[in-house]
Design a protein around this motif. Sequence first.
Motif, PDB file in Angstrom:
ATOM      1  N   LEU A 118       0.876  -1.197  -0.012  1.00  0.00           N
ATOM      2  CA  LEU A 118      -0.131   0.169  -0.133  1.00  0.00           C
ATOM      3  C   LEU A 118       0.909   1.009  -0.125  1.00  0.00           C
ATOM      4  O   LEU A 118       0.526   2.195  -0.681  1.00  0.00           O
ATOM      5  N   GLY A 119       1.890   1.257   0.788  1.00  0.00           N
ATOM      6  CA  GLY A 119       2.818   2.344   0.685  1.00  0.00           C
ATOM      7  C   GLY A 119       3.383   2.646  -0.711  1.00  0.00           C
ATOM      8  O   GLY A 119       3.291   3.792  -0.949  1.00  0.00           O
ATOM      9  N   LEU A 120       3.871   1.669  -1.301  1.00  0.00           N
ATOM     10  CA  LEU A 120       4.332   1.817  -2.574  1.00  0.00           C
ATOM     11  C   LEU A 120       3.236   2.305  -3.931  1.00  0.00           C
ATOM     12  O   LEU A 120       3.330   3.218  -4.394  1.00  0.00           O
ATOM     13  N   ILE A 121       1.892   1.677  -3.400  1.00  0.00           N
ATOM     14  CA  ILE A 121       0.846   2.123  -4.332  1.00  0.00           C
ATOM     15  C   ILE A 121       0.418   3.692  -4.261  1.00  0.00           C
ATOM     16  O   ILE A 121       0.389   4.552  -5.030  1.00  0.00           O
ATOM     17  N   TRP A 122       0.447   4.127  -2.759  1.00  0.00           N
ATOM     18  CA  TRP A 122       0.146   5.173  -2.168  1.00  0.00           C
ATOM     19  C   TRP A 122       1.100   6.451  -2.298  1.00  0.00           C
ATOM     20  O   TRP A 122       1.122   7.727  -2.288  1.00  0.00           O
ATOM     21  N   GLN A 123       2.556   5.849  -2.474  1.00  0.00           N
ATOM     22  CA  GLN A 123       3.663   6.741  -2.551  1.00  0.00           C
ATOM     23  C   GLN A 123       3.860   7.492  -1.378  1.00  0.00           C
ATOM     24  O   GLN A 123       4.226   8.825  -1.479  1.00  0.00           O
ATOM     25  N   THR A 124       3.762   6.939  -0.183  1.00  0.00           N
ATOM     26  CA  THR A 124       3.911   7.341   1.012  1.00  0.00           C
ATOM     27  C   THR A 124       5.119   7.027   1.849  1.00  0.00           C
ATOM     28  O   THR A 124       5.735   6.030   1.349  1.00  0.00           O
ATOM     29  N   SER A 125       5.570   7.670   2.513  1.00  0.00           N
ATOM     30  CA  SER A 125       6.496   7.483   3.281  1.00  0.00           C
ATOM     31  C   SER A 125       6.078   6.432   4.640  1.00  0.00           C
ATOM     32  O   SER A 125       5.109   6.528   4.899  1.00  0.00           O
ATOM     33  N   ALA A 126       6.960   5.985   5.203  1.00  0.00           N
ATOM     34  CA  ALA A 126       6.842   4.939   6.159  1.00  0.00           C
ATOM     35  C   ALA A 126       6.817   5.577   7.720  1.00  0.00           C
ATOM     36  O   ALA A 126       6.551   5.002   8.541  1.00  0.00           O
ATOM     37  N   THR A 127       7.291   6.954   7.764  1.00  0.00           N
ATOM     38  CA  THR A 127       7.425   7.661   9.143  1.00  0.00           C
ATOM     39  C   THR A 127       6.153   7.672   9.949  1.00  0.00           C
ATOM     40  O   THR A 127       6.458   7.976  10.970  1.00  0.00           O
ATOM     41  N   GLY A 128       5.018   7.550   9.314  1.00  0.00           N
ATOM     42  CA  GLY A 128       3.781   7.728  10.090  1.00  0.00           C
ATOM     43  C   GLY A 128       3.498   6.543  10.765  1.00  0.00           C
ATOM     44  O   GLY A 128       2.734   6.716  11.842  1.00  0.00           O
ATOM     45  N   VAL A 129       3.885   5.352  10.648  1.00  0.00           N
ATOM     46  CA  VAL A 129       3.605   4.178  11.642  1.00  0.00           C
ATOM     47  C   VAL A 129       4.168   4.324  12.838  1.00  0.00           C
ATOM     48  O   VAL A 129       5.375   4.650  12.940  1.00  0.00           O
ATOM     49  N   THR A 130       3.359   4.275  13.740  1.00  0.00           N
ATOM     50  CA  THR A 130       3.978   4.286  15.080  1.00  0.00           C
ATOM     51  C   THR A 130       4.777   3.160  15.288  1.00  0.00           C
ATOM     52  O   THR A 130       4.481   2.216  15.302  1.00  0.00           O
ATOM     53  N   ASP A 131       5.843   3.656  16.339  1.00  0.00           N
ATOM     54  CA  ASP A 131       6.897   2.555  16.642  1.00  0.00           C
ATOM     55  C   ASP A 131       6.420   2.241  18.074  1.00  0.00           C
ATOM     56  O   ASP A 131       7.057   1.158  18.651  1.00  0.00           O
ATOM     57  N   ASN A 132       5.552   2.805  18.899  1.00  0.00           N
ATOM     58  CA  ASN A 132       5.162   2.352  20.288  1.00  0.00           C
ATOM     59  C   ASN A 132       6.586   2.204  21.171  1.00  0.00           C
ATOM     60  O   ASN A 132       6.386   1.192  21.984  1.00  0.00           O
ATOM     61  N   GLY A 133       7.177   2.974  20.924  1.00  0.00           N
ATOM     62  CA  GLY A 133       8.641   2.822  21.789  1.00  0.00           C
ATOM     63  C   GLY A 133       9.661   1.704  21.694  1.00  0.00           C
ATOM     64  O   GLY A 133      10.524   1.494  22.245  1.00  0.00           O
ATOM     65  N   HIS A 134       9.334   1.093  20.485  1.00  0.00           N
ATOM     66  CA  HIS A 134      10.215  -0.214  20.193  1.00  0.00           C
ATOM     67  C   HIS A 134      11.401   0.129  19.556  1.00  0.00           C
ATOM     68  O   HIS A 134      11.237   0.873  18.593  1.00  0.00           O
TER      69      HIS A 134
END
Length: 153
Positions: free
Chosen positions: A137-153
């Motif tokens: 989906l990220g490739l289709i939407w041409q988005t960055s991955a930076t918005g995915v929360t890392d929940n402190g890990h």
Amino acid sequence: MSWIIDGADRETHTAALPVIGDHFEQLYASFWELPQLPAQTLELCRLRLAQLHRSHADFELQKYPLASAKRDSLKDWHRGELFTAAERACLEFTEIYAMDCRNITDEQATAVKQHHGEVGLVALLQALGVFDGVIRLGLIWQTSATGVTDNGH
């Protein structure tokens, strides 16, 4: 920016879908807490999917800390000595999953089960399905991955 929603990252996209966005983020975050598979192994598999799909944004994202030597040698996991037998079994399974999951052999599934049990194999399959979908989906939407929360890990 996507042709669907204005925004450069996945967080913006999922926020625009409130009915499923929060639930999806919770599901995604839950994989790093699975007792059946080490988070490090899942991160290696997620990163390998990103490499295979040529998603630079997803490869740059760090969901779980890894030794830089291990991360840097991920393309050659089958030749390097940095990876455990359990990680190798999961990475081999991941590569076949990425190409065509119908070609996963009983031997490859058994190799994962030897290290993580049948429940671990199911957990890996579920995680790979979500990781693969998110990356695509990220490739289709041409988005960055930076918005995915890392929940402190």
